[in-house]
Write an enzyme that holds these catalytic residues in place. Structure first.
Site, PDB file in Angstrom:
ATOM      1  N   GLY A  10       2.812  -1.111   4.298  1.00  0.00           N
ATOM      2  CA  GLY A  10       2.873   0.302   3.930  1.00  0.00           C
ATOM      3  C   GLY A  10       4.301   0.726   3.648  1.00  0.00           C
ATOM      4  N   GLY A  11       4.942   1.337   4.641  1.00  0.00           N
ATOM      5  CA  GLY A  11       6.279   1.910   4.488  1.00  0.00           C
ATOM      6  C   GLY A  11       7.283   1.011   3.791  1.00  0.00           C
ATOM      7  CD  GLU A  44      -3.495  -2.346   7.434  1.00  0.00           C
ATOM      8  OE1 GLU A  44      -2.360  -2.552   6.984  1.00  0.00           O
ATOM      9  OE2 GLU A  44      -4.169  -1.351   7.138  1.00  0.00           O
ATOM     10  CB  SER A  56       5.250  -1.674  11.906  1.00  0.00           C
ATOM     11  OG  SER A  56       4.873  -0.323  12.114  1.00  0.00           O
ATOM     12  N   GLY A  97       2.564   2.285  10.768  1.00  0.00           N
ATOM     13  CA  GLY A  97       3.539   3.360  10.599  1.00  0.00           C
ATOM     14  C   GLY A  97       4.279   3.749  11.863  1.00  0.00           C
ATOM     15  CD  GLU A 101      -2.834   5.660   6.767  1.00  0.00           C
ATOM     16  OE1 GLU A 101      -2.872   5.702   5.528  1.00  0.00           O
ATOM     17  OE2 GLU A 101      -1.891   5.135   7.401  1.00  0.00           O
ATOM     18  CG  HIS A 148      -5.781   2.153   5.377  1.00  0.00           C
ATOM     19  ND1 HIS A 148      -5.342   3.087   6.286  1.00  0.00           N
ATOM     20  CD2 HIS A 148      -4.770   1.277   5.208  1.00  0.00           C
ATOM     21  CE1 HIS A 148      -4.096   2.770   6.636  1.00  0.00           C
ATOM     22  NE2 HIS A 148      -3.732   1.679   5.994  1.00  0.00           N
ATOM     23  CG  ASN A 203      -1.714   1.213   1.432  1.00  0.00           C
ATOM     24  OD1 ASN A 203      -1.822   2.024   0.516  1.00  0.00           O
ATOM     25  ND2 ASN A 203      -2.297   1.367   2.613  1.00  0.00           N
ATOM     26  CD1 TRP A 204       3.318   0.880  -2.891  1.00  0.00           C
ATOM     27  CD2 TRP A 204       3.352   2.014  -4.821  1.00  0.00           C
ATOM     28  NE1 TRP A 204       3.922   0.083  -3.836  1.00  0.00           N
ATOM     29  CE2 TRP A 204       3.961   0.752  -5.033  1.00  0.00           C
ATOM     30  CE3 TRP A 204       3.259   2.891  -5.903  1.00  0.00           C
ATOM     31  CZ2 TRP A 204       4.462   0.360  -6.274  1.00  0.00           C
ATOM     32  CZ3 TRP A 204       3.765   2.498  -7.136  1.00  0.00           C
ATOM     33  CH2 TRP A 204       4.354   1.255  -7.315  1.00  0.00           C
ATOM     34  CE  LYS A 205      -0.156   3.313   4.749  1.00  0.00           C
ATOM     35  NZ  LYS A 205      -0.018   3.434   6.198  1.00  0.00           N
TER      36      LYS A 205
HETATM   37  P1  PGA Z   1       2.847   0.322   7.625  1.00  0.00           P
HETATM   38  O1  PGA Z   1       1.382   0.548   6.991  1.00  0.00           O
HETATM   39  O2  PGA Z   1       3.351  -0.977   7.052  1.00  0.00           O
HETATM   40  O3  PGA Z   1       3.655   1.508   7.172  1.00  0.00           O
HETATM   41  O4  PGA Z   1       2.682   0.252   9.087  1.00  0.00           O
HETATM   42  C1  PGA Z   1       0.499  -0.513   6.812  1.00  0.00           C
HETATM   43  C2  PGA Z   1      -0.796  -0.008   6.259  1.00  0.00           C
HETATM   44  O5  PGA Z   1      -1.243   1.070   6.664  1.00  0.00           O
HETATM   45  O6  PGA Z   1      -1.428  -0.656   5.400  1.00  0.00           O
END
Ligand code: PGA
Length: 256
Positions: free
Chosen positions: A236-237, A169, A215, A175, A99, A97, A9-11
């Site tokens: 994500g990251g 999640e 993470s 993150g 966010e 998600h 997930n590149w956000k």
């Molecule tokens: P993260 O994000 O791996 O940077 O914690 C995961 C996500 O939000 O899907």
């Protein structure tokens, strides 16, 4: 045993040229084979070109969108509909998600609508659930997850949900570098399957793809991917560099 599924997930990261470069690096790797299902979720602006790059490579990578609007079309300035994504060759959409829930006010009922449209259009929903820190510290996470599941998925039949992927999640792990321990992941995944079994039956609950996210990185992926009840990861990251994403795919291979 079904292949694990790893989605990056590149956000809201990378400009199109950077994103396509990253995708091409991934596609060039022998690790993208058949042993692990891999998906990428670039921003909307890169989806068309990403689809072309995937097609050109001849590899099977899920092209995922990070969001969609609940309505199919109409006067919703700035929004993107499921049909538009489908026509571009998108396979799956991340829905709910944390966010989006937190910063864009996406409610359980709105997410139920999004899921309905997503399914009707023939896209695979990757539905995200997870509890904030305080909820877990007050030991209310079971009730929290149950509400997220029941209020958004409760109105669907098992047939409608046959392509559903769920990503657990925990908000406190996203993150933050504060990855959930394998014990927490195992226990919570079995809690989620128990909630799903009550709604849709035991065989659905056992078979539904249940990813962990929060993470995940190249150092902890192996342990997490070998945790019972984990069918893959939403990353994500660590999905923003081939050097950190490819080792996660490697860790998800059976026998790795
Ligand atoms: P993260 O994000 O791996 O940077 O914690 C995961 C996500 O939000 O899907």
């Amino acid at each position: 045993m079904p292949a694990k599924l790893i989605i990056g997930n590149w956000k809201m990261n990378t400009v199109p040229s950077e994103g396509i470069k990253l995708l091409k690096e991934l596609l060039a790797s022998d690790l993208i084979s058949g042993d692990v299902e891999v998906g990428v979720a670039p921003p909307f602006t890169h989806l068309a070109e990403s689809g072309k790059a995937i097609q050109h490579s001849g590899k099977e990578v899920w092209l995922c969108a990070q969001n969609m609007h609940q309505k199919t079309a109409g006067a919703y300035t700035g929004e993107v509909g499921a049909g538009m994504l489908k026509d571009l060759g998108v396979d799956a959409v991340i829905i709910g998600h944390s966010e989006r829930r937190e910063y864009f006010g996406e409610s359980h009922s709105m997410l139920a609508e999004k899921l309905k449209t997503c399914i009707e259009v023939g896209l695979r929903p990757v539905f995200c659930i997870g509890e904030p820190d305080q909820v877990r510290s007050e030991k209310r996470h079971k009730v929290w997850l149950k509400a997220q599941i029941e209020d958004s998925l409760g109105g669907f039949s098992v047939e409608q949900l046959n392509s559903l992927v769920i990503a657990y999640e925990p908000v406190w792990a996203i993150g933050t570098g504060n990855t959930a321990t394998p014990e927490i992941v195992e226990e919570t995944h079995s809690m989620i399957r128990y909630i799903l079994a009550a709604l849709f039956g035991a065989s659905f609950a056992e078979q539904v793809k249940l990813l962990y996210g929060g993470s995940v990185n190249e150092n902890n992926a192996s342990e997490l991917m070998h945790t019972p009840g984990v069918d893959g990861a939403l990353v994500g990251g660590a999905s923003l560099k081939a050097t950190s994403f490819l080792p996660i795919i490697q860790a998800a291979k059976h026998g790795a």
